[in-house]
Scaffold this active site. Structure first.
Site: not given
Length: 286
Positions: A34, A149, A53, A181, A206
Site C-alpha cells: 500500500y 510497505k 516506492r 522506527e 521503511l
C-alpha cells in the site's frame, strides 16, 4: 453522514457498495502492498516518490502493477474531486488478487486488486504537530523485510494499542537496544551537538518518503544528518526528538518512556523543519 466514493478495480462506487472477493490474497495472506499520499489544498504531496516506492514494494513480492503512473494519478485526482477533499490522505492498496480459492502458492493467473479511498484529516493544524506526542517503546517483533510497505500491519497496530493503553500517543519499536522506527513513522533525534540522527536505510526500516524530504530540508537549513542507529537512552537525553511520516509530517516527541524530552516542549529545530516541510510540500504538490 456523507458517504465516500471509493475506487475498486476500475469502478468508482459508494463505500457501502464496495466489495472484493473473499478469496483475495490481501484478506487471506496480507499478500499486498500500500501507499498513502497526503493531500494539501486539494493536491497530492510527493506523488511520484510514493509511486516509485509502490512499484519497488510490489516488485519485491513479485506483484505486477498493471497501471502506469499517469493512470494512477488520474484515479487519485478523480477521488479528490468526487469527495471534495482539500486536506487529508489518499490510501492505495494493491494485492495479488484472487485465484478463486485458498492456496499458499502464488496463483499463476490472477488479476491484481486495486483499491483507493480518501480520508479527511487535519494535517497542517494537527494538535500533535504543535504540542508534540508522548511515546513508549515496544519490542520490535515484525518480520525481517520492513523495507517493503506491505498491508500486514498487525504488529504496528498492537504496538499502537499498547501505547494507548499506557496513556500515551504512539510507540517506538526497539531491537537489541536500538530504536528501529515508530509504529507508523521514522524516528529522529537531535543530539546536544546539533546533529540530526535517524536510522540508516536497510531491510530494518521503511524508506520513508517524508524522511527523504526532511534529509533534503535539513541540508538546506545547514543541519548535518547522521544515518545510524541510536539507543533509547540516547534519545531520552537528546536535545529534541521527532517523527516523520506522510500523515503526520514532522511531529515533535516530547516524552519517551516517561522521560521528558527538551523539558517536555517541542524544540526549535523540529518547529523549523515542520514549517519548511509544509511550505515545500505545498510548493511541489500536484
Amino acid at each position: 453522514m456523507t458517504q465516500r466514493t471509493v475506487f475498486v478495480n476500475g469502478d468508482y462506487v459508494d463505500e457501502r457498495e464496495a466489495c472484493i472477493s473473499v478469496f483475495d490474497r490481501g484478506f487471506l495472506f496480507a499478500d499486498g502492498v500500500y501507499e498513502v499520499c497526503s493531500v494539501l489544498d486539494g493536491r497530492l504531496v510527493d506523488f511520484e516518490a510514493h509511486m516509485r516506492r509502490l512499484r519497488r514494494s510490489a516488485s519485491e513480492l513479485d506483484i505486477v502493477v498493471p497501471w502506469d503512473d499517469p493512470s494512477l494519478l488520474e484515479i487519485h485526482r478523480e477521488l479528490l474531486r468526487r469527495n471534495a477533499l482539500e486536506e487529508g490522505m489518499v490510501y492505495l492498496q494493491l494485492t495479488r488478487g484472487s485465484s478463486g480459492d485458498r492456496d499458499f502458492h502464488y496463483p499463476e493467473m490472477a488479476t491484481p486488486t486495486l483499491v483507493l479511498f480518501t480520508q479527511a484529516k487535519a494535517l497542517v493544524d494537527a494538535a500533535s504537530g504543535h504540542r508534540g506526542i508522548r511515546v513508549v517503546t515496544q519490542p520490535d517483533w515484525r518480520w525481517a523485510r520492513r523495507d517493503i510497505k506491505t498491508v500486514q500491519l498487525l504488529y504496528p497496530a498492537m504496538a499502537k494499542m499498547a501505547a494507548r493503553n499506557a496513556g500515551v500517543d504512539d510507540a517506538w519499536m526497539v531491537e537489541e537496544g536500538f530504536v528501529t522506527e515508530g509504529a507508523s513513522n521514522n524516528a529522529w533525534i537531535l543530539t546536544a551537538e546539533g546533529r540530526l540522527v535517524t536510522r540508516e536505510l536497510s531491510h530494518d526500516i521503511l524508506p520513508g518518503i517524508t524522511r527523504a524530504v526532511v534529509c533534503e530540508l535539513a541540508d538546506a537549513l545547514g543541519l548535518v544528518v547522521e544515518e545510524r542507529a541510536f539507543t533509547v537512552e540516547e534519545a531520552q537525553s537528546a536535545a529534541e526528538c521527532f517523527v516523520t511520516s506522510a500523515s503526520s509530517f514532522v511531529t515533535p516527541v516530547i516524552e519517551l518512556d516517561g522521560v521528558a524530552i527538551a523539558e517536555g516542549h517541542p524544540g526549535e529545530v523540529v518547529r523549523r523543519l515542520r514549517e519548511r516541510y509544509i511550505e515545500e510540500s505545498r510548493r511541489r504538490a500536484l
